[in-house]
Structure formats: C-alpha cells, structure tokens
Design an enzyme around this catalytic site. Structure first.
Site, PDB file in Angstrom:
ATOM      1  N   ASP A  58       0.844  -1.209   0.000  1.00 47.40           N
ATOM      2  CA  ASP A  58       0.000   0.000   0.000  1.00 47.40           C
ATOM      3  C   ASP A  58       0.871   1.248   0.000  1.00 47.40           C
ATOM      4  OD1 ASP A  58      -2.238   1.600   0.130  1.00 47.40           O
ATOM      5  OD2 ASP A  58      -2.609   1.261   2.260  1.00 47.40           O
ATOM      6  N   LEU A  59       1.511   1.518  -1.141  1.00 45.27           N
ATOM      7  CA  LEU A  59       2.417   2.678  -1.200  1.00 45.27           C
ATOM      8  C   LEU A  59       1.738   3.923  -1.763  1.00 45.27           C
ATOM      9  CD1 LEU A  59       5.828   1.094  -2.293  1.00 45.27           C
ATOM     10  CD2 LEU A  59       4.982   1.619   0.003  1.00 45.27           C
ATOM     11  N   ASP A  63       2.971  10.072  -8.941  1.00 44.22           N
ATOM     12  CA  ASP A  63       4.168  10.705  -9.504  1.00 44.22           C
ATOM     13  C   ASP A  63       3.956  10.827 -11.015  1.00 44.22           C
ATOM     14  OD1 ASP A  63       6.903  11.558  -9.914  1.00 44.22           O
ATOM     15  OD2 ASP A  63       7.415  10.512  -8.061  1.00 44.22           O
ATOM     16  N   PRO A  65       3.982   9.722 -14.909  1.00 45.53           N
ATOM     17  CA  PRO A  65       3.675   8.378 -15.417  1.00 45.53           C
ATOM     18  C   PRO A  65       4.888   7.458 -15.519  1.00 45.53           C
ATOM     19  CG  PRO A  65       2.450  10.024 -16.651  1.00 45.53           C
ATOM     20  CD  PRO A  65       3.363  10.787 -15.728  1.00 45.53           C
ATOM     21  N   THR A 115      -9.456   9.275   3.618  1.00 43.03           N
ATOM     22  CA  THR A 115     -10.531   9.474   4.614  1.00 43.03           C
ATOM     23  C   THR A 115     -10.201  10.627   5.552  1.00 43.03           C
ATOM     24  OG1 THR A 115      -9.517   7.544   5.631  1.00 43.03           O
ATOM     25  CG2 THR A 115     -11.697   7.250   4.722  1.00 43.03           C
ATOM     26  N   GLN A 187     -11.572   5.906  12.665  1.00 48.07           N
ATOM     27  CA  GLN A 187     -12.167   5.665  11.347  1.00 48.07           C
ATOM     28  C   GLN A 187     -13.557   6.303  11.308  1.00 48.07           C
ATOM     29  OE1 GLN A 187     -10.865   4.554   8.750  1.00 48.07           O
ATOM     30  NE2 GLN A 187      -9.431   2.878   9.092  1.00 48.07           N
ATOM     31  N   ARG A 208      -6.268  -2.640  13.338  1.00 50.44           N
ATOM     32  CA  ARG A 208      -6.243  -2.697  14.804  1.00 50.44           C
ATOM     33  C   ARG A 208      -7.191  -3.694  15.466  1.00 50.44           C
ATOM     34  NH1 ARG A 208      -6.359   3.614  14.787  1.00 50.44           N
ATOM     35  NH2 ARG A 208      -7.410   3.002  12.856  1.00 50.44           N
TER      36      ARG A 208
END
Ligand code: C5P
Length: 235
Positions: A58-59, A63, A65, A115, A187, A208
C-alpha cells in the site's frame, strides 16, 4: 467469498512477523504500508512470501507516469499481488501503471479521497467546492476504471455502487472494518464485516481490531464467522 487482509501497521519487522506467526494459517493476505516498507525494504515482503502469504503493498503511488510505471515494474519483481496508486495522479499516470502491470504484474487499486480529507481540504487543494464526498469518490473511481486499473480502495458504504457501475470483476477493497460491537476509533466511515460482504467487497482490510487484540487468531475466527453468516443467509 470476500477475503481478509490484515494491515501490518507496525513500525518494526519483528513485531509484524510475530503477528503473522500468531495468526498462522487463519489468514493468507497481508498489507504492508509505507512505514514498515521504508524501515525494512523488500525484507518484509520476502518474509511474507517465505510464509506462503500474499502481499498488498500500500504505497499509494503518485508521480509522473514514467516513474509510477517503473515503480509498478519493481513491485512486480517483488511478487506483490496488490498495489495502490492515487487516482488523483491522473489518467495518463494510471494508464502507464496499468500497462506496466500487464497480465502478470500486481493488480492495481486506485485510491480516491483519503478518509482524512475534509471537504475544506479539497477546496483548499483543488480549488473546488465539494458537495458530496460520495459523488467525488465515485467520480474518481470511474476515472480509475476507465484508465484500466483493476479495482479501488473504498469504504464499504460505496462498495455496492462501485460494483453496480463497474462490474463484478472490478475489485473492491474496503478498510474501516469494525467487528460488530467494536468502537470505530479514528475511522469515520466504518462497516461491520457482514456489511462489507453484503455490499460486495472482495477484500476486507482489517488493522487494529486484529493487531491490537489479546488473541488475534480468535478475532479473525469471529470476523470470518460474521462473514460466512452472510453467505448462509444469502445462499
Ligand atoms: O486499524 P484499521 O483497521 O483502522 O486499519 C485500516 C488500514 O487501512 C490502515 O492500514 C489504513 O492505513 C488503511 N486505510 C484506511 N482508510 C483508507 C485507506 C486505507 O483506513 N481510506
């Protein structure tokens, strides 16, 4: 049936792997984010592979293309299964990413509105008034789908609409999952595992509620029972 992905939000490799080993065979998919990846580099991915686990890196790439395309190729070499890119990076960036992933590279997921972003933040950054978070999210999902991404990370609250508009094959990955009776914490847009399955999610990202539990494997069993309950009712 939807699958559980546990978010390995740990600052250190030993803590992350200790959780993986405690959960054992109950879960085969793990999410590695920028904190752990920056600390350990590909080591954490190799350790997960050695244990036969699948990987969601999950980076949240964003940037030009060319750079994103080469990053996707690098992730493919590390045998990553799922990888995130920001939909706000634009269509050209997403198309380049999808081309680099090809048939055998990671499946690419678009990230829409974080979020943590408020309508005020959107106005400040993009200079437009946001009338509806849901509409803006679905607009960015459509951009991601048109550019050839394989799916999207979104709250379970949008999952059903995404599947209806973009088809069953378009992957929906939902964080913000809280087992029935648990507090949401920070959340804002949460759903229970049952809600997420009912809405059509393919993967439920859970952090969590599992990683902070005294008995993580037991929490996984409870979540899975909640997910399977939906299938029994539906089927
Ligand atoms: O601990 P918790 O279950 O809230 O963890 C959810 C995981 O999903 C975290 O790794 C978080 O970064 C990620 N996530 C999220 N909301 C998004 C996108 C990703 O909570 N919109």
């Amino acid at each position: 049936m939807a699958e559980i992905i546990i978010a390995l939000d740990y600052p250190r490799l030993d803590a992350a792997l200790s959780l993986v080993d405690r959960v054992g065979d109950a879960v085969s998919f793990y999410k590695v984010g920028p904190v752990l990846y920056t600390r350990t580099g590909p080591t954490v991915l190799r350790e997960l592979r050695t244990r036969g686990k699948r990987i969601f890196l999950d980076l949240k790439l964003h940037d030009i293309p060319n750079t994103v395309a080469h990053s996707v190729e690098a992730a493919a070499e590390l045998e990553v299964d799922l990888l995130t890119v920001h939909a706000s990076g634009g269509s050209a960036m997403m198309r380049a990413a999808a081309e680099a992933a090809g048939e055998n590279g990671p499946r690419l997921l678009g990230v829409t509105l974080l979020t943590s972003f408020t309508p005020g933040d959107v106005e400040e950054v993009w200079g437009k008034q946001l009338l509806s978070v849901r509409d803006e999210t679905l607009r960015l999902v459509a951009l991601a789908a048109e550019a050839g991404l394989h799916g999207i990370v979104t709250s379970a609250l949008e999952a059903e609409a995404v599947k209806r508009r973009h088809g069953a094959e378009f992957l929906v990955v939902t964080p913000g999952i809280r087992p029935s009776g648990e507090l949401a914490g920070d959340q804002a847009r949460t759903a229970t595992p049952a809600d997420a399955v009912r809405a059509g999610a393919d993967y439920l990202v859970i952090g969590r509620p599992v990683t902070a539990a005294a008995d993580p494997a037991e929490v996984v069993r409870r979540i899975r029972a909640e997910m399977e309950g939906v299938r029994e009712v539906a089927g």
